[in-house]
Design a protein around this motif. Structure first.
Motif, PDB file in Angstrom:
ATOM      1  N   VAL A  28       0.881  -1.171   0.000  1.00  0.00           N
ATOM      2  CA  VAL A  28       0.000   0.000   0.000  1.00  0.00           C
ATOM      3  C   VAL A  28       0.917   1.220   0.000  1.00  0.00           C
ATOM      4  N   LEU A  29       0.948   1.951  -1.103  1.00  0.00           N
ATOM      5  CA  LEU A  29       1.933   3.010  -1.329  1.00  0.00           C
ATOM      6  C   LEU A  29       1.245   4.369  -1.403  1.00  0.00           C
ATOM      7  N   LEU A  30       1.604   5.263  -0.493  1.00  0.00           N
ATOM      8  CA  LEU A  30       1.036   6.612  -0.464  1.00  0.00           C
ATOM      9  C   LEU A  30       2.142   7.646  -0.614  1.00  0.00           C
ATOM     10  N   ALA A  46      -8.771  11.288   7.596  1.00  0.00           N
ATOM     11  CA  ALA A  46      -9.228  10.712   6.328  1.00  0.00           C
ATOM     12  C   ALA A  46      -8.225   9.702   5.794  1.00  0.00           C
ATOM     13  N   VAL A  47      -6.940  10.036   5.908  1.00  0.00           N
ATOM     14  CA  VAL A  47      -5.897   9.100   5.472  1.00  0.00           C
ATOM     15  C   VAL A  47      -5.911   7.855   6.359  1.00  0.00           C
ATOM     16  N   CYS A  48      -6.018   8.066   7.658  1.00  0.00           N
ATOM     17  CA  CYS A  48      -6.043   6.941   8.597  1.00  0.00           C
ATOM     18  C   CYS A  48      -7.197   5.988   8.309  1.00  0.00           C
ATOM     19  N   GLU A  49      -8.359   6.523   7.989  1.00  0.00           N
ATOM     20  CA  GLU A  49      -9.520   5.677   7.667  1.00  0.00           C
ATOM     21  C   GLU A  49      -9.234   4.765   6.478  1.00  0.00           C
ATOM     22  N   VAL A  50      -8.568   5.310   5.477  1.00  0.00           N
ATOM     23  CA  VAL A  50      -8.219   4.504   4.309  1.00  0.00           C
ATOM     24  C   VAL A  50      -7.205   3.424   4.688  1.00  0.00           C
ATOM     25  N   ASN A  91       1.082  11.999   8.536  1.00  0.00           N
ATOM     26  CA  ASN A  91       0.196  12.212   9.676  1.00  0.00           C
ATOM     27  C   ASN A  91      -0.870  11.123   9.769  1.00  0.00           C
ATOM     28  N   GLY A  92      -1.394  10.698   8.627  1.00  0.00           N
ATOM     29  CA  GLY A  92      -2.371   9.611   8.635  1.00  0.00           C
ATOM     30  C   GLY A  92      -1.769   8.327   9.161  1.00  0.00           C
ATOM     31  N   LEU A  93      -0.528   8.038   8.760  1.00  0.00           N
ATOM     32  CA  LEU A  93       0.145   6.844   9.261  1.00  0.00           C
ATOM     33  C   LEU A  93       0.418   6.958  10.759  1.00  0.00           C
ATOM     34  N   LEU A  94       0.858   8.121  11.215  1.00  0.00           N
ATOM     35  CA  LEU A  94       1.154   8.279  12.642  1.00  0.00           C
ATOM     36  C   LEU A  94      -0.090   8.079  13.489  1.00  0.00           C
ATOM     37  N   LEU A  95      -1.221   8.551  13.005  1.00  0.00           N
ATOM     38  CA  LEU A  95      -2.482   8.341  13.723  1.00  0.00           C
ATOM     39  C   LEU A  95      -2.822   6.850  13.758  1.00  0.00           C
ATOM     40  N   ALA A  96      -2.673   6.179  12.616  1.00  0.00           N
ATOM     41  CA  ALA A  96      -2.947   4.737  12.574  1.00  0.00           C
ATOM     42  C   ALA A  96      -1.964   3.968  13.450  1.00  0.00           C
ATOM     43  N   ALA A  97      -0.703   4.395  13.458  1.00  0.00           N
ATOM     44  CA  ALA A  97       0.300   3.715  14.279  1.00  0.00           C
ATOM     45  C   ALA A  97      -0.054   3.791  15.756  1.00  0.00           C
ATOM     46  N   ARG A  98      -0.554   4.942  16.180  1.00  0.00           N
ATOM     47  CA  ARG A  98      -1.001   5.076  17.568  1.00  0.00           C
ATOM     48  C   ARG A  98      -2.128   4.084  17.866  1.00  0.00           C
ATOM     49  N   LYS A  99      -3.078   4.009  16.961  1.00  0.00           N
ATOM     50  CA  LYS A  99      -4.240   3.134  17.182  1.00  0.00           C
ATOM     51  C   LYS A  99      -3.839   1.666  17.241  1.00  0.00           C
ATOM     52  N   HIS A 100      -2.794   1.299  16.507  1.00  0.00           N
ATOM     53  CA  HIS A 100      -2.390  -0.101  16.427  1.00  0.00           C
ATOM     54  C   HIS A 100      -1.228  -0.441  17.355  1.00  0.00           C
ATOM     55  N   GLY A 101      -0.837   0.498  18.199  1.00  0.00           N
ATOM     56  CA  GLY A 101       0.225   0.220  19.152  1.00  0.00           C
ATOM     57  C   GLY A 101       1.580   0.003  18.521  1.00  0.00           C
ATOM     58  N   LEU A 102       1.849   0.717  17.436  1.00  0.00           N
ATOM     59  CA  LEU A 102       3.150   0.593  16.780  1.00  0.00           C
ATOM     60  C   LEU A 102       4.143   1.584  17.371  1.00  0.00           C
ATOM     61  N   GLN A 103       5.403   1.279  17.226  1.00  0.00           N
ATOM     62  CA  GLN A 103       6.442   2.237  17.576  1.00  0.00           C
ATOM     63  C   GLN A 103       7.311   2.478  16.351  1.00  0.00           C
ATOM     64  N   ALA A 104       7.901   3.662  16.295  1.00  0.00           N
ATOM     65  CA  ALA A 104       8.705   4.045  15.139  1.00  0.00           C
ATOM     66  C   ALA A 104      10.184   3.875  15.441  1.00  0.00           C
ATOM     67  N   GLN A 105      10.927   3.525  14.406  1.00  0.00           N
ATOM     68  CA  GLN A 105      12.374   3.378  14.489  1.00  0.00           C
ATOM     69  C   GLN A 105      13.019   4.220  13.402  1.00  0.00           C
ATOM     70  N   LEU A 106      14.003   5.023  13.768  1.00  0.00           N
ATOM     71  CA  LEU A 106      14.749   5.818  12.799  1.00  0.00           C
ATOM     72  C   LEU A 106      15.931   5.006  12.293  1.00  0.00           C
ATOM     73  N   LEU A 107      16.016   4.836  10.978  1.00  0.00           N
ATOM     74  CA  LEU A 107      17.099   4.077  10.375  1.00  0.00           C
ATOM     75  C   LEU A 107      18.143   4.963   9.710  1.00  0.00           C
ATOM     76  N   ASP A 108      17.731   6.129   9.259  1.00  0.00           N
ATOM     77  CA  ASP A 108      18.684   7.031   8.604  1.00  0.00           C
ATOM     78  C   ASP A 108      18.086   8.427   8.563  1.00  0.00           C
ATOM     79  N   THR A 162       0.899  14.979   4.803  1.00  0.00           N
ATOM     80  CA  THR A 162      -0.470  14.462   4.915  1.00  0.00           C
ATOM     81  C   THR A 162      -0.498  12.948   5.078  1.00  0.00           C
ATOM     82  N   PRO A 163       0.140  12.165   4.193  1.00  0.00           N
ATOM     83  CA  PRO A 163       0.151  10.722   4.433  1.00  0.00           C
ATOM     84  C   PRO A 163       0.943  10.326   5.678  1.00  0.00           C
TER      85      PRO A 163
END
Length: 269
Positions: free
Chosen positions: A76-78, A161-165, A222-239, A219-220
């Protein structure tokens, strides 16, 4: 449905136009990435400039994904729209996207899952010349081989709206979400490093208040960050680098970051 191909628009400009050179360049960039531990990601953020500038940063998140070849079957590519204004998230009418490495089929089942949503539109014009999505596809082809694609060119839309998609398309381990975005644009080197470090911190904190001065794909993201919160994800910086670190001068640079999002790991002790 008869096949309708979206031809490559920036081959020979953003990346090599021949399959041999393209495959060689990507493989070389992937091979130069130092090994980093990365849990199985549900989503990634990768930059989308010309490969000479952002390719090494993109490679830093794509290289560890090679271990998932065969298990990731849908991408799924945004990415943001740069050349055509659109309200909402635009699907293509095309049934496949071409690069010099071959054609990738658009996932018709995924299209059907979201085409009834009010924020989703169909616009070949939004995709025709858009590089933000296209430059990710050769990396995906080299890393994963065979997969289906759900490409969305993101215009004016809210994070919700992005998170819903994304929720409709979330799927299981077979689905990887890829957000295409560069960071700051045309600041002096030191200023860019400071701004991009702040943006990276917001992303790592899942703080979905990224603006378009921080990232063209705000915009995409922010939608991912909102979804990540809902799904209990954590972010990792690689570069986290910029064009002044890779192939450009340091007077006006573009920032690039590579991030992975995975299930939060909790210490059992």
């Amino acid at each position: 449905m008869s096949a309708k191909l979206r031809p490559a628009a920036v081959a020979g400009m953003f990346y090599p136009g021949s399959a041999t050179a393209l495959s060689r360049d990507i493989s070389q960039m992937l091979s130069l990435v130092a090994e980093k531990r990365m849990s199985r990601p549900k989503a990634i953020i990768a930059p989308h400039a010309g490969y000479i500038y952002s390719g090494p940063v993109a490679a830093s998140v794509y290289a560890p994904l090679a271990a998932l070849r065969g298990s990731i079957r849908r991408i799924v590519l945004l990415g943001p729209t740069h050349r055509f204004a659109v309200n909402g998230l635009a699907l293509p009418a095309s049934t496949a996207f071409a690069t010099p490495l071959g054609a990738v089929p658009v996932d018709r089942q995924a299209v059907a899952a979201i085409e009834d949503m009010p924020q989703v539109v169909v616009s070949d014009a939004a995709h025709a010349q858009e590089h933000s999505l296209e430059v990710q596809i050769p990396f995906l082809q080299v890393v994963f081989g065979t997969f289906s694609l759900l490409p969305l060119a993101v215009g004016h839309a809210s994070a919700e709206a992005v998170c819903e998609v994304l929720e409709r398309l979330w799927g299981g381990d077979e689905t990887l979400i890829v957000i295409s975005s560069d960071l700051s644009h045309y600041l002096p080197y030191d200023a860019a490093r400071q701004v991009d470090a702040g943006t990276a911190r917001r992303i790592l904190d899942l703080h979905y208040a990224i603006d378009h001065e921080m990232a063209c794909g705000a915009t995409p993201i922010n939608g991912l960050l909102l979804a990540a919160r809902k799904h209990g994800l954590q972010a990792q910086l690689l570069d986290l680098r910029n064009s002044g670190d890779t192939a450009g001068d340091k007077s006006r640079v573009v920032g690039y970051g590579a991030f992975a999002f995975h299930k939060a790991e909790y210490d059992a002790h």
